[in-house]
Design a protein around this motif. Structure first.
Motif, PDB file in Angstrom:
ATOM      1  N   ARG A   1       0.822  -1.211   0.000  1.00 48.45           N
ATOM      2  CA  ARG A   1       0.000   0.000   0.000  1.00 48.45           C
ATOM      3  C   ARG A   1       0.857   1.263   0.000  1.00 48.45           C
ATOM      4  NH1 ARG A   1      -2.757  -4.103   1.994  1.00 48.45           N
ATOM      5  NH2 ARG A   1      -4.993  -4.239   1.519  1.00 48.45           N
ATOM      6  N   ALA A   2       2.005   1.214   0.672  1.00 45.03           N
ATOM      7  CA  ALA A   2       2.913   2.359   0.633  1.00 45.03           C
ATOM      8  C   ALA A   2       3.402   2.597  -0.792  1.00 45.03           C
ATOM      9  CB  ALA A   2       4.098   2.131   1.568  1.00 45.03           C
ATOM     10  N   GLY A   3       3.676   1.509  -1.527  1.00 40.55           N
ATOM     11  CA  GLY A   3       4.126   1.645  -2.903  1.00 40.55           C
ATOM     12  C   GLY A   3       3.065   2.248  -3.796  1.00 40.55           C
ATOM     13  N   ILE A   4       1.838   1.775  -3.677  1.00 41.65           N
ATOM     14  CA  ILE A   4       0.753   2.310  -4.494  1.00 41.65           C
ATOM     15  C   ILE A   4       0.525   3.781  -4.173  1.00 41.65           C
ATOM     16  CG2 ILE A   4      -1.703   2.126  -5.015  1.00 41.65           C
ATOM     17  CD1 ILE A   4      -1.425  -0.892  -4.349  1.00 41.65           C
ATOM     18  N   ALA A   5       0.548   4.123  -2.888  1.00 43.92           N
ATOM     19  CA  ALA A   5       0.359   5.517  -2.484  1.00 43.92           C
ATOM     20  C   ALA A   5       1.478   6.404  -3.019  1.00 43.92           C
ATOM     21  CB  ALA A   5       0.284   5.614  -0.962  1.00 43.92           C
ATOM     22  N   LEU A   6       2.709   5.917  -2.976  1.00 47.30           N
ATOM     23  CA  LEU A   6       3.831   6.719  -3.474  1.00 47.30           C
ATOM     24  C   LEU A   6       3.695   6.962  -4.970  1.00 47.30           C
ATOM     25  CD1 LEU A   6       6.555   8.103  -2.952  1.00 47.30           C
ATOM     26  CD2 LEU A   6       7.656   5.899  -3.390  1.00 47.30           C
ATOM     27  N   HIS A   7       3.433   5.906  -5.732  1.00 48.73           N
ATOM     28  CA  HIS A   7       3.312   6.072  -7.184  1.00 48.73           C
ATOM     29  C   HIS A   7       2.165   7.011  -7.557  1.00 48.73           C
ATOM     30  CE1 HIS A   7       6.409   3.243  -8.011  1.00 48.73           C
ATOM     31  NE2 HIS A   7       5.745   2.184  -7.620  1.00 48.73           N
ATOM     32  N   ALA A   8       1.129   7.031  -6.734  1.00 53.94           N
ATOM     33  CA  ALA A   8      -0.043   7.848  -7.049  1.00 53.94           C
ATOM     34  C   ALA A   8       0.136   9.318  -6.676  1.00 53.94           C
ATOM     35  CB  ALA A   8      -1.272   7.294  -6.333  1.00 53.94           C
ATOM     36  N   THR A   9       1.153   9.629  -5.890  1.00 52.34           N
ATOM     37  CA  THR A   9       1.262  10.996  -5.362  1.00 52.34           C
ATOM     38  C   THR A   9       2.553  11.700  -5.744  1.00 52.34           C
ATOM     39  OG1 THR A   9       2.099  10.053  -3.272  1.00 52.34           O
ATOM     40  CG2 THR A   9      -0.264  10.549  -3.400  1.00 52.34           C
ATOM     41  N   VAL A  10       3.433  11.043  -6.514  1.00 52.85           N
ATOM     42  CA  VAL A  10       4.660  11.690  -6.981  1.00 52.85           C
ATOM     43  C   VAL A  10       4.788  11.487  -8.483  1.00 52.85           C
ATOM     44  CG1 VAL A  10       5.844  11.402  -4.770  1.00 52.85           C
ATOM     45  CG2 VAL A  10       6.099   9.656  -6.543  1.00 52.85           C
ATOM     46  N   SER A  11       5.600  12.305  -9.117  1.00 49.00           N
ATOM     47  CA  SER A  11       5.688  12.269 -10.577  1.00 49.00           C
ATOM     48  C   SER A  11       6.699  11.266 -11.094  1.00 49.00           C
ATOM     49  CB  SER A  11       6.038  13.666 -11.107  1.00 49.00           C
ATOM     50  OG  SER A  11       7.259  14.124 -10.539  1.00 49.00           O
ATOM     51  N   ASP A  12       7.777  11.020 -10.362  1.00 47.20           N
ATOM     52  CA  ASP A  12       8.818  10.132 -10.845  1.00 47.20           C
ATOM     53  C   ASP A  12       8.475   8.679 -10.516  1.00 47.20           C
ATOM     54  OD1 ASP A  12      11.139   9.420 -12.086  1.00 47.20           O
ATOM     55  OD2 ASP A  12      12.489  10.468 -10.719  1.00 47.20           O
ATOM     56  N   TYR A  13       9.110   7.768 -11.228  1.00 48.70           N
ATOM     57  CA  TYR A  13       8.922   6.342 -11.002  1.00 48.70           C
ATOM     58  C   TYR A  13      10.104   5.857 -10.171  1.00 48.70           C
ATOM     59  CZ  TYR A  13       8.530   1.328 -12.247  1.00 48.70           C
ATOM     60  OH  TYR A  13       8.431  -0.027 -12.218  1.00 48.70           O
ATOM     61  N   HIS A  14       9.835   5.625  -8.871  1.00 53.30           N
ATOM     62  CA  HIS A  14      10.897   5.240  -7.953  1.00 53.30           C
ATOM     63  C   HIS A  14      10.994   3.723  -7.821  1.00 53.30           C
ATOM     64  CE1 HIS A  14      11.497   9.371  -6.842  1.00 53.30           C
ATOM     65  NE2 HIS A  14      10.243   9.502  -6.449  1.00 53.30           N
ATOM     66  N   THR A  15      12.179   3.261  -7.446  1.00 59.09           N
ATOM     67  CA  THR A  15      12.411   1.839  -7.249  1.00 59.09           C
ATOM     68  C   THR A  15      11.695   1.326  -5.998  1.00 59.09           C
ATOM     69  OG1 THR A  15      14.402   2.247  -5.955  1.00 59.09           O
ATOM     70  CG2 THR A  15      14.681   1.996  -8.336  1.00 59.09           C
TER      71      THR A  15
ATOM     72  N   ALA B   1      11.647   5.669   7.871  1.00 57.33           N
ATOM     73  CA  ALA B   1      11.842   4.777   6.724  1.00 57.33           C
ATOM     74  C   ALA B   1      11.418   5.451   5.424  1.00 57.33           C
ATOM     75  CB  ALA B   1      11.068   3.483   6.933  1.00 57.33           C
ATOM     76  N   GLU B   2      10.313   6.158   5.457  1.00 54.81           N
ATOM     77  CA  GLU B   2       9.861   6.847   4.248  1.00 54.81           C
ATOM     78  C   GLU B   2      10.816   7.970   3.865  1.00 54.81           C
ATOM     79  OE1 GLU B   2       5.571   8.369   3.273  1.00 54.81           O
ATOM     80  OE2 GLU B   2       6.765  10.048   4.038  1.00 54.81           O
ATOM     81  N   TYR B   3      11.257   8.746   4.839  1.00 55.70           N
ATOM     82  CA  TYR B   3      12.106   9.917   4.573  1.00 55.70           C
ATOM     83  C   TYR B   3      13.475   9.498   4.047  1.00 55.70           C
ATOM     84  CZ  TYR B   3      13.901  14.667   5.253  1.00 55.70           C
ATOM     85  OH  TYR B   3      14.416  15.918   5.053  1.00 55.70           O
ATOM     86  N   HIS B   4      14.027   8.439   4.627  1.00 54.43           N
ATOM     87  CA  HIS B   4      15.354   7.980   4.230  1.00 54.43           C
ATOM     88  C   HIS B   4      15.315   6.964   3.086  1.00 54.43           C
ATOM     89  CE1 HIS B   4      17.408   9.066   8.322  1.00 54.43           C
ATOM     90  NE2 HIS B   4      17.279  10.099   7.524  1.00 54.43           N
ATOM     91  N   GLY B   5      14.117   6.491   2.730  1.00 56.88           N
ATOM     92  CA  GLY B   5      14.000   5.513   1.666  1.00 56.88           C
ATOM     93  C   GLY B   5      14.616   6.014   0.368  1.00 56.88           C
ATOM     94  N   PRO B   6      15.289   5.142  -0.366  1.00 55.96           N
ATOM     95  CA  PRO B   6      15.999   5.571  -1.575  1.00 55.96           C
ATOM     96  C   PRO B   6      15.039   5.864  -2.724  1.00 55.96           C
ATOM     97  CG  PRO B   6      16.136   3.195  -1.360  1.00 55.96           C
ATOM     98  CD  PRO B   6      15.435   3.684  -0.134  1.00 55.96           C
ATOM     99  N   ARG B   7      14.738   7.125  -2.930  1.00 54.14           N
ATOM    100  CA  ARG B   7      13.841   7.468  -4.036  1.00 54.14           C
ATOM    101  C   ARG B   7      14.643   7.485  -5.339  1.00 54.14           C
ATOM    102  NH1 ARG B   7       8.590  10.963  -2.273  1.00 54.14           N
ATOM    103  NH2 ARG B   7       8.096   9.667  -0.471  1.00 54.14           N
ATOM    104  N   SER B   8      15.156   6.309  -5.654  1.00 57.04           N
ATOM    105  CA  SER B   8      16.009   6.146  -6.821  1.00 57.04           C
ATOM    106  C   SER B   8      15.155   5.988  -8.077  1.00 57.04           C
ATOM    107  CB  SER B   8      16.927   4.941  -6.615  1.00 57.04           C
ATOM    108  OG  SER B   8      16.274   3.909  -5.891  1.00 57.04           O
ATOM    109  N   GLN B   9      15.726   6.370  -9.212  1.00 53.38           N
ATOM    110  CA  GLN B   9      14.972   6.470 -10.464  1.00 53.38           C
ATOM    111  C   GLN B   9      15.022   5.145 -11.219  1.00 53.38           C
ATOM    112  OE1 GLN B   9      17.847   8.387  -9.980  1.00 53.38           O
ATOM    113  NE2 GLN B   9      16.857  10.104  -8.939  1.00 53.38           N
ATOM    114  N   MET B  10      13.871   4.467 -11.295  1.00 53.03           N
ATOM    115  CA  MET B  10      13.824   3.153 -11.908  1.00 53.03           C
ATOM    116  C   MET B  10      14.240   3.186 -13.373  1.00 53.03           C
ATOM    117  SD  MET B  10      13.025  -0.061 -11.116  1.00 53.03           S
ATOM    118  CE  MET B  10      14.454  -0.625 -12.033  1.00 53.03           C
ATOM    119  N   MET B  11      13.790   4.196 -14.115  1.00 54.34           N
ATOM    120  CA  MET B  11      14.065   4.204 -15.555  1.00 54.34           C
ATOM    121  C   MET B  11      15.534   4.506 -15.850  1.00 54.34           C
ATOM    122  SD  MET B  11      11.290   3.081 -16.600  1.00 54.34           S
ATOM    123  CE  MET B  11      11.695   3.053 -18.347  1.00 54.34           C
TER     124      MET B  11
END
Length: 450
Positions: A142-156, A187-197
């Motif tokens: 659910r955290a993943g779905i929420a993140l993808h739905a609320t930010v523009s980049d595609y994170h790992t 965990a959310e703040y330090h999570g690696p918002r790395s760029q999947m593409m």
């Protein structure tokens, strides 16, 4: 505390194992077995060796309460270091389970977290171990779905599966609501918002960021225990995120994961399966194939285009994986490592393959992974697969026996049949009320015999 967090805390910390459906526990045991096979098979690979050696160098601990043995290695490092090492090596053999709506993977961090933390829980029952694993899947998904739905980049996956790790740690370590809230925020703040593409464009050992997700998630749990603050996690507590948590404890995401038939990026699987189906239906051999045209979704069309130089490139290459399937009739570790990376027959077949984006398939991503393949034979016959969805998920599930067979195929070459079978049997017995996690855990830390 905000309503969504209260819901998450109630589920994470106080939902009894016997209040989770039997179907969820059965799915958890099967996903654990599937992921375990990849943990085992990835151990001897270069990325796994580097990850474990680095954990010894950088992530050790002098405090026994925060120390754990690394899986299938035996050396002692910190809790976070042991989880990091196992998740990193698993992430680098792309055969572990995933969840379509998250565009990523959960078991890759959930299983290492359980196996590491349970080393300090000798009385942990099998059902409670499965409940902890389910908790990781349900929170991370659910955290993943929420993140993808609320930010523009595609994170790992590491960007959000860190929250599942933190939730599992809270449950297994008996943390309070207040500590869990701070841990999730950290965990959310330090999570690696790395760029999947970026990783798709230039494949490396970074893969899906899950090693860092495990490291961050367990570090967050210990930081919060020691008074470090970090709340709120906005993927839980922001108003836009609330709808994604409403079905927690009602819809069981653990039952809707996909299992990979091949250790290849899931985006390539629909094309592999379409090609495989045409070859089986028409009894094709590689020498009868003049050309292969693949139509797929945008992200899959971006996969590495040529003959790979590295295992990372091989796992993120659509033409290579289809060519390997055509030439060998299967894709295993041997196709993506060593001599498999210089296979002349596969290289020649890649030259006959073209890839293009299909808008209709792109429109169905990420809910589905679709492709269609057209093969022209040397005799001029044109064979079309039609729209094909990747096998292994809810749309075309692998049978329980097929998942077990897959596990043995990956685990046996590294551990030998006897130890691989003992782990298999212990995992599949975890749902039994009298079972203990130690029946699995005692088999997981010693290195493979030379």
């Amino acid at each position: 505390m905000p309503g969504t967090f209260k819901k998450v805390a109630e589920f994470t910390l106080r939902r009894p194992a016997d209040a989770m459906p039997d179907s969820a526990r059965e799915a958890a045991a099967l996903m654990m077995l599937d992921t375990m096979g990849i943990v085992i098979a990835s151990g001897p690979m270069e990325a796994g060796v580097i990850a474990r050696d680095t954990a010894c160098l950088l992530y050790a601990s002098t405090e026994p309460r925060y120390t754990a043995r690394m899986l299938f290695d035996g050396r002692k490092v910190s809790l976070a270091g042991a989880a990091f090492a196992a998740a990193t090596q698993t992430d680098n053999l792309d055969g572990h389970d995933g969840y379509n709506p998250t565009k990523g993977h959960i078991g890759v961090v959930a299983l290492p977290t359980l196996a590491v933390l349970a080393q300090h829980l000798p009385d942990l029952t099998g059902p409670e171990a499965l409940a902890a694993l389910i908790t990781g899947y349900e929170v991370a998904g659910r955290a993943g779905i929420a993140l993808h739905a609320t930010v523009s980049d595609y994170h790992t996956s590491g960007a959000w599966n860190a929250l599942g790790v933190a939730a599992m740690a809270a449950r297994l370590r008996g943390q309070s609501d207040a500590i869990l809230r701070q841990s999730l925020g950290i965990a959310e703040y330090h999570g690696p918002r790395s760029q999947m593409m970026r990783e798709i464009a230039t494949p490396t050992m970074l893969h899906d960021g899950s090693g860092q997700g495990a490291l961050v998630g367990l570090s967050a749990a210990i930081l919060a225990e020691n008074g470090f603050t970090g709340a709120p996690a906005i993927t839980l507590e922001e108003d836009r995120a609330a709808p994604f948590w409403q079905d927690l404890g009602q819809f069981w995401q653990i039952e809707h994961q996909y299992v990979k038939p091949y250790p290849i990026c899931r985006w390539a699987h629909a094309a592999i399966d379409a090609t495989r189906g045409l070859m089986l239906t028409h009894d094709l051999t590689p020498d009868r194939i003049a050309s292969v045209e693949i139509a797929t979704f945008h992200e899959a069309a971006c996969l590495f285009p040529g003959m790979p130089d590295t295992t990372s490139q091989a796992q993120y290459s659509l033409p290579f994986s289809v060519a390997a399937q055509i030439v060998h009739g299967h894709i295993g570790v041997e196709q993506i490592t060593g001599d498999g990376l210089s296979d002349a027959a596969v290289a020649r077949m890649i030259g006959r393959i073209t890839v293009r984006e299909h808008p209709g398939h792109s429109d169905r991503f990420p809910k589905g992974r679709w492709a269609d393949v057209t093969i022209t034979t040397t005799g001029g016959e044109v064979l079309a697969s039609g729209d094909t969805h990747a096998r292994g998920g809810p749309e075309a599930p692998m049978s329980r026996s097929a998942v077990i067979e897959k596990y043995m195929g990956f685990a046996t070459p590294t551990l030998g049949e006897n130890r691989a079978a003992a782990i298999r049997d212990a995992i599949l017995n975890l749902a039994a009320p009298a079972s203990l996690w130690a029946q699995v855990g005692d088999l997981l830390c010693d290195p493979p015999e030379a």
